[in-house]
Enzyme design. Sequence first.
Site, PDB file in Angstrom:
ATOM      1  N   GLY A  54      84.166  19.591  -4.461  1.00 56.92           N
ATOM      2  CA  GLY A  54      85.213  19.542  -5.496  1.00 56.92           C
ATOM      3  C   GLY A  54      84.969  20.602  -6.561  1.00 56.92           C
ATOM      4  O   GLY A  54      84.361  21.649  -6.300  1.00 56.92           O
ATOM      5  N   ARG A  55      85.427  20.295  -7.789  1.00 51.91           N
ATOM      6  CA  ARG A  55      85.344  21.263  -8.886  1.00 51.91           C
ATOM      7  C   ARG A  55      83.903  21.721  -9.123  1.00 51.91           C
ATOM      8  O   ARG A  55      83.643  22.894  -9.356  1.00 51.91           O
ATOM      9  CB  ARG A  55      85.869  20.593 -10.155  1.00 51.91           C
ATOM     10  CG  ARG A  55      86.848  21.431 -10.898  1.00 51.91           C
ATOM     11  CD  ARG A  55      87.431  20.756 -12.096  1.00 51.91           C
ATOM     12  NE  ARG A  55      86.764  19.556 -12.520  1.00 51.91           N
ATOM     13  CZ  ARG A  55      87.366  18.467 -12.965  1.00 51.91           C
ATOM     14  NH1 ARG A  55      88.666  18.415 -13.043  1.00 51.91           N
ATOM     15  NH2 ARG A  55      86.696  17.402 -13.368  1.00 51.91           N
ATOM     16  N   MET A  56      82.954  20.782  -9.053  1.00 49.75           N
ATOM     17  CA  MET A  56      81.559  21.164  -9.280  1.00 49.75           C
ATOM     18  C   MET A  56      80.916  21.692  -7.988  1.00 49.75           C
ATOM     19  O   MET A  56      80.450  22.821  -7.940  1.00 49.75           O
ATOM     20  CB  MET A  56      80.766  19.968  -9.829  1.00 49.75           C
ATOM     21  CG  MET A  56      81.128  19.594 -11.251  1.00 49.75           C
ATOM     22  SD  MET A  56      80.787  20.894 -12.449  1.00 49.75           S
ATOM     23  CE  MET A  56      78.998  20.858 -12.550  1.00 49.75           C
ATOM     24  N   GLY A  57      80.904  20.851  -6.945  1.00 50.11           N
ATOM     25  CA  GLY A  57      80.225  21.222  -5.698  1.00 50.11           C
ATOM     26  C   GLY A  57      80.775  22.500  -5.085  1.00 50.11           C
ATOM     27  O   GLY A  57      80.010  23.336  -4.588  1.00 50.11           O
ATOM     28  N   LYS A  64      70.035  14.278 -18.604  1.00 53.72           N
ATOM     29  CA  LYS A  64      71.450  14.671 -18.633  1.00 53.72           C
ATOM     30  C   LYS A  64      72.282  13.638 -19.407  1.00 53.72           C
ATOM     31  O   LYS A  64      73.228  13.989 -20.118  1.00 53.72           O
ATOM     32  CB  LYS A  64      71.982  14.818 -17.198  1.00 53.72           C
ATOM     33  CG  LYS A  64      73.470  15.145 -17.090  1.00 53.72           C
ATOM     34  CD  LYS A  64      73.783  16.494 -17.700  1.00 53.72           C
ATOM     35  CE  LYS A  64      75.193  16.999 -17.527  1.00 53.72           C
ATOM     36  NZ  LYS A  64      76.290  16.134 -17.374  1.00 53.72           N
ATOM     37  N   ASN A  79      74.539  14.410 -22.636  1.00 54.34           N
ATOM     38  CA  ASN A  79      75.954  14.077 -22.789  1.00 54.34           C
ATOM     39  C   ASN A  79      76.209  13.222 -24.026  1.00 54.34           C
ATOM     40  O   ASN A  79      77.265  13.345 -24.655  1.00 54.34           O
ATOM     41  CB  ASN A  79      76.476  13.366 -21.529  1.00 54.34           C
ATOM     42  CG  ASN A  79      76.832  14.374 -20.461  1.00 54.34           C
ATOM     43  OD1 ASN A  79      76.225  15.434 -20.397  1.00 54.34           O
ATOM     44  ND2 ASN A  79      77.813  14.069 -19.639  1.00 54.34           N
ATOM     45  N   TYR A  96      78.850  14.131 -26.914  1.00 60.24           N
ATOM     46  CA  TYR A  96      79.862  13.246 -27.538  1.00 60.24           C
ATOM     47  C   TYR A  96      79.827  13.385 -29.061  1.00 60.24           C
ATOM     48  O   TYR A  96      80.859  13.506 -29.708  1.00 60.24           O
ATOM     49  CB  TYR A  96      79.581  11.775 -27.177  1.00 60.24           C
ATOM     50  CG  TYR A  96      80.144  11.285 -25.877  1.00 60.24           C
ATOM     51  CD1 TYR A  96      79.920  11.961 -24.689  1.00 60.24           C
ATOM     52  CD2 TYR A  96      80.888  10.103 -25.820  1.00 60.24           C
ATOM     53  CE1 TYR A  96      80.405  11.490 -23.489  1.00 60.24           C
ATOM     54  CE2 TYR A  96      81.388   9.621 -24.628  1.00 60.24           C
ATOM     55  CZ  TYR A  96      81.143  10.321 -23.463  1.00 60.24           C
ATOM     56  OH  TYR A  96      81.627   9.856 -22.274  1.00 60.24           O
TER      57      TYR A  96
HETATM   58  O1  LIG Z   1      77.426  19.041 -19.336  1.00 52.86           O
HETATM   59  C1  LIG Z   1      78.512  19.040 -18.778  1.00 52.86           C
HETATM   60  O2  LIG Z   1      78.895  19.927 -18.005  1.00 52.86           O
HETATM   61  C2  LIG Z   1      79.437  17.892 -19.053  1.00 52.86           C
HETATM   62  O3  LIG Z   1      78.727  16.963 -19.837  1.00 52.86           O
HETATM   63  C3  LIG Z   1      79.904  17.187 -17.804  1.00 52.86           C
HETATM   64  O4  LIG Z   1      78.783  16.894 -17.033  1.00 52.86           O
HETATM   65  C4  LIG Z   1      80.596  15.858 -18.085  1.00 52.86           C
HETATM   66  O5  LIG Z   1      80.344  14.977 -17.070  1.00 52.86           O
HETATM   67  C5  LIG Z   1      82.062  15.765 -18.064  1.00 52.86           C
HETATM   68  O6  LIG Z   1      82.666  16.990 -17.954  1.00 52.86           O
HETATM   69  C6  LIG Z   1      82.597  15.001 -19.239  1.00 52.86           C
HETATM   70  O7  LIG Z   1      82.036  13.736 -19.361  1.00 52.86           O
HETATM   71  P1  LIG Z   1      82.835  12.583 -20.104  1.00 52.86           P
HETATM   72  O8  LIG Z   1      83.990  12.196 -19.208  1.00 52.86           O
HETATM   73  O9  LIG Z   1      81.879  11.444 -20.247  1.00 52.86           O
HETATM   74  O10 LIG Z   1      83.313  13.122 -21.395  1.00 52.86           O
END
Ligand SMILES: O=C(O)[C@H](O)[C@@H](O)[C@H](O)[C@H](O)COP(=O)(O)O
Length: 295
Positions: free
Chosen positions: A9-12, A164, A168, A172
């Site tokens: 997907g977007r990441m993989g 990680k 995150n 936030y």
């Molecule tokens: O470091 C990163 O690249 C982001 O933190 C990413 O890993 C994150 O998972 C989502 O893009 C948003 O997470 P939320 O939906 O909890 O805001």
Amino acid sequence: MQIGMIGLGRMGGNMAQRLRDNGHEVIGYDHSPDRRDVASLPELVERLAAPRAVWVMVPAGEPTRATITELSGLLSEGDIVVDGGNSHYLDDRHHAEELGARGIGFVDVGVSGGVWGRENGYALMAGGEAEHIDRVRPIFDALKPTGDFGFVHAGGVGAGHYTKMVHNGIEYGMMQSFAEGYELLAASDIVHDVPGTFRSWKEGTVIRSWLLDLLVRALDDDADLSAIKGYAEDSGEGRWTVQAAVDHAVPLPVITAALYARFASRQEESQAMKVVAALRNQFGGHAVAKEDPAG
Ligand SMILES: O=C(O)[C@H](O)[C@@H](O)[C@H](O)[C@H](O)COP(=O)(O)O
């Protein structure tokens, strides 16, 4: 080196591309037939040369658990599984045990960088045994940004995802802080150029940062964000951060407030504030705003 990538997907998908750009051989599997190189996990395992390395990049929770359980039945002693999704750190111990019972190594990796990672590199936070981490070091080196930073072997199994999660939580808090500053600047009639103020802060200020740069980018597209609803989802890591803080009795007022601000953003109407309004009315005779009976 050769690696199997599960989840394109977007990441993989972007990570697979960055690895290929750096000369690695990636064999990809995804549910979606138009993205994948192989049609099933057994086929993926068959295509990889032993000792195999497989990177799991699927949504956290059940999809990751099911993938790792299936892999534990397909892989062999000496192979290695990396979970690069946003899994809960407590899942990692279970996965390490499940795979370890069959002599398969496990590394958990928190991956940061979002859709920009393919170009800029991904920050990687790894947990697990040094011997397992060393096995996939060339993959980490290709994914991380060039230069001295962007990779940490944070500790044993679970430490990558724990790190990680905290990253995150900080994300936030920082985002909420920019958000509140934006609202307060926009609320005054003294400041005439809110986007320009943020833009000026990109250099020299104490708060210059990538998040600030991204906010400036968003304001360049839409100066008062009029096209965007004030509604924010959360994927879990903010909640897990707050839960871990309760478990460790660590006060986390900023991050907790930032998480609750997202919950509040999803409410059309606040039941709690109805109670506050009703009580003010009861004890002080203060006026309440009435619902429109016509809806
Ligand atoms: O470091 C990163 O690249 C982001 O933190 C990413 O890993 C994150 O998972 C989502 O893009 C948003 O997470 P939320 O939906 O909890 O805001």
